[in-house]
Design an enzyme around this catalytic site. Structure first.
Site, mmCIF file in Angstrom:
data_model
loop_
_atom_site.group_PDB
_atom_site.id
_atom_site.type_symbol
_atom_site.label_atom_id
_atom_site.label_comp_id
_atom_site.label_asym_id
_atom_site.label_seq_id
_atom_site.Cartn_x
_atom_site.Cartn_y
_atom_site.Cartn_z
ATOM 1 C CG MET A 1 -2.056 1.031 1.154
ATOM 2 S SD MET A 1 -3.159 0.975 2.605
ATOM 3 C CE MET A 1 -4.061 -0.541 2.308
ATOM 4 N N PRO A 2 1.468 1.605 -1.157
ATOM 5 C CG PRO A 2 1.956 1.872 -3.410
ATOM 6 C CD PRO A 2 1.306 0.934 -2.454
ATOM 7 C CE LYS A 3 -0.235 6.984 -5.499
ATOM 8 N NZ LYS A 3 -1.059 7.517 -6.608
ATOM 9 C CG ASN A 4 -1.168 3.153 4.933
ATOM 10 O OD1 ASN A 4 -1.297 4.077 5.709
ATOM 11 N ND2 ASN A 4 -1.580 1.932 5.219
ATOM 12 C CG ASP B 1 2.474 6.829 -8.592
ATOM 13 O OD1 ASP B 1 2.797 7.630 -9.481
ATOM 14 O OD2 ASP B 1 1.378 6.880 -8.006
#
Length: 342
Positions: free
Chosen positions: A108-111, A147
């Site tokens: 979950m890289p945008k947590n 990203d």
């Protein structure tokens, strides 16, 4: 049993490590506004987490392991992350958290909670006198490799740069430019480049020859090259606008205004209806008009103002979505023209 826990789960109630802890029920009353439904194992983890929270600051291995399980129950849950951070801050054991953070980053890289967690730990390291924050820069870099516009990763890098010296800012500028070179449309990398430039100029008290050299020898050639590469790219034009409006670079900008006008008209020669170029031209004329007005050079002010109005008038046709905005700009400039002496 919850599928997530089925491969490794051992109930805490059966563990001798937790015999001294009485779990706290998560009952939320008869009519809760929002009822959180946990599975059997996740519910048990959270009940022990609440119990440990009520006990105060225990910085033990079992507490750290409990925090890991609690976070995995809900990667976006604030309470579990805060409990974990309390343990790590108390023990200054940032290294113990790195593998775990890496795992969450992959899934979950945008947590938001993950990035807030890493930032708070980095702040603790700085407060403790640590100078080496390479891990956290690399952590954000790995996220950006997946990203390149991950807002959280860019914000993390900006937070790490607060109060840092010119060498680190120069290194970050080179990194941002590397990503712009890879994708000229990467507005996030352009924003980072602008952020670094702003930070590097903070200690400059007055406009200096160095500022003029910085603009003429580095900034203007770089952004000009990118504009020619992708004339319709709003990010590079926005960066040039930032150079024009920067308090410490503005003088250097206007000294090279003929070069800038040449750049804009060169683009419009090949792309007569390029909205980004026309918009910048209108803004440049508008600022030039106000600059002449402050010097009470009314004839030049009126000419530049009229050019701005003409450009914004064309933009209402070229860029109809923003026609209302350009009508507003025309209205404001027209009012100024009427107030200026003939």
């Amino acid at each position: 049993m919850d599928p997530f826990f089925s491969t490794f789960w051992k109930p805490l109630a059966l563990s001798t490590d937790w015999m001294d802890v009485k779990p706290v029920s998560m009952e939320e009353g008869d009519d809760p506004v929002v009822c959180i439904e946990y599975g059997e194992s996740a519910g048990e983890v959270m009940s022990y987490l609440y119990a440990m929270t009520n006990r105060g600051g225990e910085s033990s291995d079992r507490a750290l392991e409990l925090s890991r399980k609690a976070v995995l129950c809900n990667l976006s849950g604030y309470t579990a992350w805060a409990f974990r951070r309390m343990i790590l801050e108390g023990s200054a054991a940032d290294n113990q958290d790195r593998d775990f953070s890496e795992g969450v980053l992959e899934s979950m890289p945008k947590n938001y909670q993950l990035w807030n967690h890493r930032r708070r730990l980095a702040e603790c390291l700085v407060d403790a006198g640590a100078e080496d924050l390479d891990y956290d820069f690399d952590f954000a870099k790995r996220a950006l490799e997946g990203d390149a516009k991950n807002y959280h990763a860019w914000a993390h890098r900006q937070a790490l740069l607060v109060g840092k010296d010119g060498a680190m800012l120069e290194k970050e500028r080179e990194y941002a430019e590397t990503l712009v070179d890879l994708d000229v449309h990467n507005n996030s990398a352009w924003t980072q480049k602008a952020f670094v430039l702003e930070k590097s100029l903070e200690d400059v008290k007055d406009v200096t020859d160095a500022c003029e050299s910085l603009f003429a020898d580095r900034e203007l050639p770089y952004v000009s090259e990118k504009i020619k590469l992708a004339p319709h790219n709003g990010a590079s034009w926005s960066y040039l606008y930032g150079l024009m409006t920067n308090e410490k670079l503005s003088q250097a900008f206007w000294k090279k205004s003929n070069d800038v006008f040449g750049l804009v008209f060169g683009v419009l020669k090949d792309w007569p209806s390029c909205p980004a170029a026309m918009d910048f031209l209108g803004q440049m004329y508008g600022r030039l008009a106000d600059m002449h007005a402050r010097r009470e050079n009314w004839s030049k002010a009126r000419k530049a103002g009229s050019n701005a109005i003409e450009t914004w008038g064309k933009l209402q046709v070229v860029d109809p979505i923003r026609a209302g905005y350009y009508r507003h700009m025309i209205h404001l400039m027209s009012a100024r023209l009427q107030s200026w002496p003939e």
